[in-house]
Motif scaffolding. Structure first.
Motif, PDB file in Angstrom:
ATOM      1  N   ARG A  44      26.874  27.855  41.824  1.00 55.88           N
ATOM      2  CA  ARG A  44      27.640  27.341  42.951  1.00 55.88           C
ATOM      3  C   ARG A  44      26.941  27.636  44.274  1.00 55.88           C
ATOM      4  O   ARG A  44      27.189  26.966  45.265  1.00 55.88           O
ATOM      5  N   TYR A  52      26.443  36.355  40.863  1.00 54.03           N
ATOM      6  CA  TYR A  52      25.787  37.013  39.736  1.00 54.03           C
ATOM      7  C   TYR A  52      25.767  36.059  38.541  1.00 54.03           C
ATOM      8  O   TYR A  52      25.696  36.464  37.401  1.00 54.03           O
ATOM      9  N   THR A 408      40.522  31.803  31.111  1.00 52.22           N
ATOM     10  CA  THR A 408      41.774  31.965  31.865  1.00 52.22           C
ATOM     11  C   THR A 408      42.808  32.713  31.024  1.00 52.22           C
ATOM     12  O   THR A 408      43.522  33.594  31.515  1.00 52.22           O
ATOM     13  N   SER A 448      43.602  46.049  40.462  1.00 49.36           N
ATOM     14  CA  SER A 448      42.606  45.301  41.234  1.00 49.36           C
ATOM     15  C   SER A 448      41.308  45.117  40.447  1.00 49.36           C
ATOM     16  O   SER A 448      40.486  44.282  40.786  1.00 49.36           O
TER      17      SER A 448
ATOM     18  N   ASP B   5      41.943  28.197  35.436  1.00 45.91           N
ATOM     19  CA  ASP B   5      42.011  28.734  36.787  1.00 45.91           C
ATOM     20  C   ASP B   5      40.774  28.265  37.542  1.00 45.91           C
ATOM     21  O   ASP B   5      39.659  28.685  37.219  1.00 45.91           O
ATOM     22  N   LEU B   8      38.432  31.019  38.676  1.00 44.30           N
ATOM     23  CA  LEU B   8      37.633  31.596  37.592  1.00 44.30           C
ATOM     24  C   LEU B   8      36.486  30.675  37.231  1.00 44.30           C
ATOM     25  O   LEU B   8      35.372  31.117  36.955  1.00 44.30           O
ATOM     26  N   ALA B   9      36.770  29.371  37.200  1.00 39.72           N
ATOM     27  CA  ALA B   9      35.732  28.389  36.856  1.00 39.72           C
ATOM     28  C   ALA B   9      34.595  28.448  37.876  1.00 39.72           C
ATOM     29  O   ALA B   9      33.436  28.278  37.536  1.00 39.72           O
ATOM     30  N   ILE B  10      34.963  28.733  39.127  1.00 41.65           N
ATOM     31  CA  ILE B  10      33.939  28.778  40.185  1.00 41.65           C
ATOM     32  C   ILE B  10      33.144  30.064  40.099  1.00 41.65           C
ATOM     33  O   ILE B  10      31.913  30.070  40.186  1.00 41.65           O
ATOM     34  N   LEU B  11      33.840  31.205  39.946  1.00 42.22           N
ATOM     35  CA  LEU B  11      33.178  32.509  40.079  1.00 42.22           C
ATOM     36  C   LEU B  11      32.683  33.065  38.756  1.00 42.22           C
ATOM     37  O   LEU B  11      31.787  33.904  38.744  1.00 42.22           O
ATOM     38  N   GLY B  12      33.259  32.630  37.652  1.00 39.57           N
ATOM     39  CA  GLY B  12      32.807  33.116  36.353  1.00 39.57           C
ATOM     40  C   GLY B  12      33.541  34.334  35.882  1.00 39.57           C
ATOM     41  O   GLY B  12      34.393  34.902  36.572  1.00 39.57           O
ATOM     42  N   ALA B  15      33.986  38.054  37.780  1.00 35.73           N
ATOM     43  CA  ALA B  15      34.461  38.100  39.168  1.00 35.73           C
ATOM     44  C   ALA B  15      35.522  39.178  39.336  1.00 35.73           C
ATOM     45  O   ALA B  15      36.321  39.424  38.435  1.00 35.73           O
ATOM     46  N   THR B  16      35.544  39.797  40.507  1.00 34.76           N
ATOM     47  CA  THR B  16      36.581  40.807  40.779  1.00 34.76           C
ATOM     48  C   THR B  16      37.854  40.101  41.249  1.00 34.76           C
ATOM     49  O   THR B  16      37.827  38.931  41.652  1.00 34.76           O
ATOM     50  N   VAL B  17      38.935  40.849  41.229  1.00 36.38           N
ATOM     51  CA  VAL B  17      40.220  40.301  41.659  1.00 36.38           C
ATOM     52  C   VAL B  17      40.141  39.886  43.125  1.00 36.38           C
ATOM     53  O   VAL B  17      40.670  38.840  43.522  1.00 36.38           O
ATOM     54  N   GLU B  19      37.538  38.863  44.841  1.00 32.10           N
ATOM     55  CA  GLU B  19      36.796  37.603  44.988  1.00 32.10           C
ATOM     56  C   GLU B  19      37.643  36.426  44.530  1.00 32.10           C
ATOM     57  O   GLU B  19      37.641  35.380  45.164  1.00 32.10           O
ATOM     58  N   LEU B  20      38.332  36.597  43.420  1.00 33.04           N
ATOM     59  CA  LEU B  20      39.177  35.508  42.908  1.00 33.04           C
ATOM     60  C   LEU B  20      40.260  35.165  43.924  1.00 33.04           C
ATOM     61  O   LEU B  20      40.541  33.989  44.184  1.00 33.04           O
ATOM     62  N   ARG B  22      40.134  35.621  47.130  1.00 30.48           N
ATOM     63  CA  ARG B  22      39.520  34.988  48.297  1.00 30.48           C
ATOM     64  C   ARG B  22      39.355  33.494  48.049  1.00 30.48           C
ATOM     65  O   ARG B  22      39.669  32.665  48.889  1.00 30.48           O
ATOM     66  N   GLU B  26      41.131  30.330  49.879  1.00 30.37           N
ATOM     67  CA  GLU B  26      40.352  29.236  50.491  1.00 30.37           C
ATOM     68  C   GLU B  26      40.825  27.883  49.972  1.00 30.37           C
ATOM     69  O   GLU B  26      40.889  26.914  50.720  1.00 30.37           O
ATOM     70  N   THR B  53      33.871  22.338  45.306  1.00 32.76           N
ATOM     71  CA  THR B  53      33.541  23.727  44.959  1.00 32.76           C
ATOM     72  C   THR B  53      32.230  23.795  44.183  1.00 32.76           C
ATOM     73  O   THR B  53      31.708  24.875  43.967  1.00 32.76           O
TER      74      THR B  53
END
Lengths: 532, 308
Positions: A44, A52, A408, A448, B5, B8-12, B15-17, B19-20, B22, B26, B53
């Protein structure tokens, strides 16, 4: 009659035109250009510190140099630092940089750039910020804890005494990609530290710079004329985004690309007898694991977990269904890296499995559900597992879903029993795997940190304590022993069970040499490639 | 509502909570669905289709880049399909019951019945893999990526206009196979409908009169019967082009053609909601516009259809 003749003439004319056009463009690849067919799908952005995604890091490794490289660097890259020293208390790391290095803009690489690059990651709050957090760097203290103490000297101050191996291994990861501060700040927008601009441009000192990235089409890198590493033979690298493995195989066998990556077992088998192709294989730092949801009462019983593990013949699945693309592996640290566990913890033993199930109160077996992604190789593994678990009276129901849906489900902890996912090593230290697979300090729904352990509702205080002890152990040999013990213990406990390790199976056309993809997924170097 | 989600599809996976969250903020994913829809409509009213995205660029920009590629294929395919389908339909009607009529009908039935994706895969297999006469999937040879002209986005037109005949040849070679598939698909309904319309006209009394007057068969067919079917034929052609837009989704994916169809598929798999909505909207608008254009053209051609 006349218009029938005209119709026939039109068709013939079209065939002639088509033939002329066809004949013109069945060309192959230019000698100064490497063309790679790869699945660039999840990329992306290409901003250092902000992603990463494995495929992104692989390409970025050719655009940027790191501060240091791992002792397990396999692709002849050097770090920007030529040496380092660590203070006696382990709180201060001083890096001396090589002189004469330049970014592709022509700007010299200096200590300010290195300091800026690390601070940038700490302040951006994006993907790799947790790596800098692991080193004690935050947005608040980054300016004071990463300092340019000379034109070619950078000092890193820690907030607690961590194992030196750990600190160096984190810094050997893409978190330390060095960016050209001057160029980046020229394109900064709204305090983003160049994140937007670097998403589609580069400002590094690697063998190439980013010429163009057209998502879903290609990524083009041109040679960095200032690169101080080994002499390059390529002027350009084009990575074609080809999502379908069959098409990647076709392209490489026809010679329309030089290299095809991420091929499945049957694709590699089909290319084995092709004399124009060499198959290059190396263990990759990517593992497939089986997570057992501890919300399922049966899976909370250790004997049940162990029984399920004893019913999976990893070696047979790897040899038959995944041939050439995955190998059986049972430690959370991949083969090819320091502290990897080589011996198996479980051997296929249906008899013992049935005994354990009987002890656990399931003498006639039990029903279990496995959530499976439709991406290769999960369906192949799942179907083999179903047959194998049946020998131990475990009736495994397979629930297939698209990969994103499967992810998901796991993320929301909505799978009933078992789920398979993969894990990529992000920095070359076993604590990376421990953080992902074991550490679960908050098991609540509001936590978190939602790693694999959290998603499986798995909490093992004893093992987490051992992990933290290993993180702070300074002696490398002692640390290695602790991680080997931890791998055996976690695998034995069975709730997060490692199944397979990926093998990089890459098809390379004869006449292309020097292609290097190391065990660590981001170790990909096009700079050493030569086309004959 | 979605099984996937998008964050999730964007960040993989890893990803941390934070980042998700954020990304969800957006994209406003946590807002109630009616609110999200209202905000999208407001954006749409100002011509903003949101940001992709996948590409991190405005969807409108992405569509503007990709739409000409689809137009190129669809237009060439439609032209060929019409150029072949109309005469074949007229021929079949004029030779009704004869062997030529049977052959043409069989060919047009094949165009209806054969799945488009199978046809595309077979064409790729035969021309690229077996015969090695077609280039690999894509829009242009990779040796020419630096020379892609950026004027109208229609590669053939732009390269011809600039006189870059190497690029023209490469673009044409890459376009031929998918264009032929489009042409075959569009030819089928056009042939059948032309044949039906013509058969109906050729049974009219005025045609009998024309024959009795001593006019040649060619004049009877083309000067008398054919003009009478133009209006319904325009509608058929417009509908066919619209149907081709939906066919472009599969064919562009198979031929790695960077058009709107492939963009839609890629957006779907990447859970890029803005991309999916934007592409679907544009396809719908184009389909409606084509039908409107056909109606207007029909009124121009046939004064009897104009409002009084």
């Amino acid at each position: 009659m006349m218009y029938r003749r005209n119709l026939v003439l039109s068709i013939l004319l079209w065939i002639v035109v088509a033939g002329t056009a066809f004949a013109g463009d069945v060309g192959r690849t230019p000698r100064d250009t490497l063309i790679v067919a790869s699945d660039l799908n999840p990329i992306r952005n290409l901003s250092p510190g902000a992603t990463y995604v494995r495929n992104a890091l692989m390409q970025m490794n050719n655009l940027y140099d790191r501060l240091i490289v791992s002792p397990e660097e396999q692709c002849n890259r050097r770090g920007i630092a030529e040496s380092y020293r660590i203070s006696d208390d382990g709180m201060e790391y001083v890096f001396k940089l090589r002189g004469g290095l330049r970014f592709h803009s022509g700007n010299p690489v200096q200590a300010d750039d290195v300091a800026f690059s690390l601070r940038r990651v700490a302040k951006m709050g994006r993907a790799m910020t947790r790596f800098t957090t692991a080193l004690g760097l935050t947005a608040d203290n980054a300016d004071s804890n990463v300092i340019a103490t000379g034109p070619l000297e950078v000092t890193l101050l820690l907030t607690e005494p961590l194992a030196p191996d750990f600190v160096l291994n984190v810094l050997a990861s893409p978190v330390s990609f060095v960016v050209d501060r001057e160029t980046v700040m020229k394109h900064e927008r709204d305090g983003d530290l160049g994140y937007q601009w670097l998403s589609r441009n580069s400002a590094g000192s690697g063998p190439f710079y980013l010429k163009e990235w057209e998502p879903r089409q290609w990524l083009i890198m041109d040679a960095n004329e200032y690169y101080a590493g080994i002499t390059r033979a390529l002027d350009r690298v084009i990575v074609r985004d080809v999502q379908e493995p069959t098409l990647r195989r076709l392209l490489v066998s026809k010679g329309d690309v030089d290299i095809a990556t991420d091929l499945s077992a049957d694709q590699l088998a089909a290319l084995k007898d092709d004399r124009a192709i060499t198959i290059s294989s190396r263990p990759a730092a990517r593992l497939i694991y089986l997570a057992m949801n501890q919300a399922n009462p049966a899976l909370r019983i250790p004997q049940v977990r162990r029984a399920i593990n004893l019913l999976i013949d990893r070696r047979r699945i790897a040899d038959t269904m995944l041939s050439g693309t995955y190998r059986a592996h049972q430690g959370f640290w991949p083969n090819g890296l320091w502290a990897a566990l080589e011996e198996p913890v479980y051997e296929f033993d249906p008899e013992r499995a049935r005994q354990l199930l009987a002890e656990a109160g399931f003498p006639s077996g039990l029903d279990m559900q496995l959530d499976v992604s439709t991406l290769y190789p999960y369906p192949q593994i799942a179907q083999s597992m179903q047959a194998m678990l049946a020998t131990g009276e475990v009736d495994l129901e397979l629930v297939f879903s698209d990969d994103a849906q499967n992810l998901t489900k796991m993320m929301n902890r909505r799978y009933a029993g078992l789920i398979m996912r993969s894990f990529n090593v992000l920095y070359p230290d076993p604590h990376d795997a421990v953080e992902w697979l074991l550490m679960n300090n908050d098991n609540e729904d509001t936590a978190s940190v939602r790693n694999a352990a959290w998603r499986a509702r798995y909490v093992n205080e004893a093992l987490m304590g051992q992990a933290m002890k290993a993180l702070h152990t300074r002696d490398a040999d002692r640390r290695r022993t602790l991680y080997l013990d931890l791998q055996r213990a976690l695998q034995s406990d069975g709730a997060i069970s490692i199944l397979f390790q990926q093998i990089h199976g890459v098809a390379v056309r004869k006449g292309v040499s020097g292609y290097c993809q190391g065990t660590l997924l981001d170790q990909l170097n096009y700079g050493s490639v030569v086309k004959h | 509502m979605l099984p996937t989600d998008p964050a999730l599809a964007i960040l993989g996976d890893q990803a941390t909570v934070a980042e998700l969250q954020r990304v969800r903020d957006e994209l406003r994913l946590d807002a109630p669905i009616p609110v999200q829809f209202w905000m999208y409509l407001k954006q749409l009213a100002s011509g903003d289709l949101g940001t992709s995205t996948v590409t991190a660029r405005p969807v409108l920009h992405d569509i503007a880049e990709r739409f000409p590629a689809t137009v190129e294929l669809a237009a060439l395919g439609a032209l060929l399909g019409i150029a072949a389908g109309v005469p074949l339909g007229v021929l079949a009607a004029a030779r009704r019951g004869k062997w030529i009529d049977q052959v043409i009908r069989i060919v047009s039935v094949m165009g209806f019945s054969v799945p488009k994706f199978w046809l595309a895969l077979m064409a790729l297999f035969v021309f690229y893999v077996l015969l090695d006469v077609a280039p690999p999937p894509g829009r242009i040879g990779l040796a020419y990526v630096d020379r892609i002209p950026h004027r109208t986005g229609l590669l053939l037109l732009d390269s011809a206009f600039l006189g870059d005949w190497e690029v023209f040849r490469s673009a044409l070679a890459h376009a031929i196979t998918p264009v032929l598939i489009f042409a075959f698909i569009s030819m089928a309904p056009i042939t059948r409908m032309t044949r039906s319309f013509m058969i109906e006209q050729l049974q009219e009394e005025y045609i009998v009169t024309a024959r009795v007057k001593g006019l040649s068969e060619r004049q009877v067919v083309w000067k008398h019967a054919f003009p009478a079917i133009l209006v319904p034929l325009f509608n058929v052609c417009a509908l066919t082009v619209g149907v081709m837009l939906e066919g472009s989704v599969l064919i562009e994916s198979i031929f790695a053609w960077p058009g709107l169809g492939k963009y839609l598929v890629d957006s779907l798999f990447a859970a890029d909601l803005n991309g999916v909505l934007g592409a679907t909207l544009v396809i719908g608008i184009v389909f409606i516009s084509l039908n409107l254009a056909a109606d207007l053209l029909g009124r121009l051609v046939d004064p009897r259809t104009r409002p009084r």
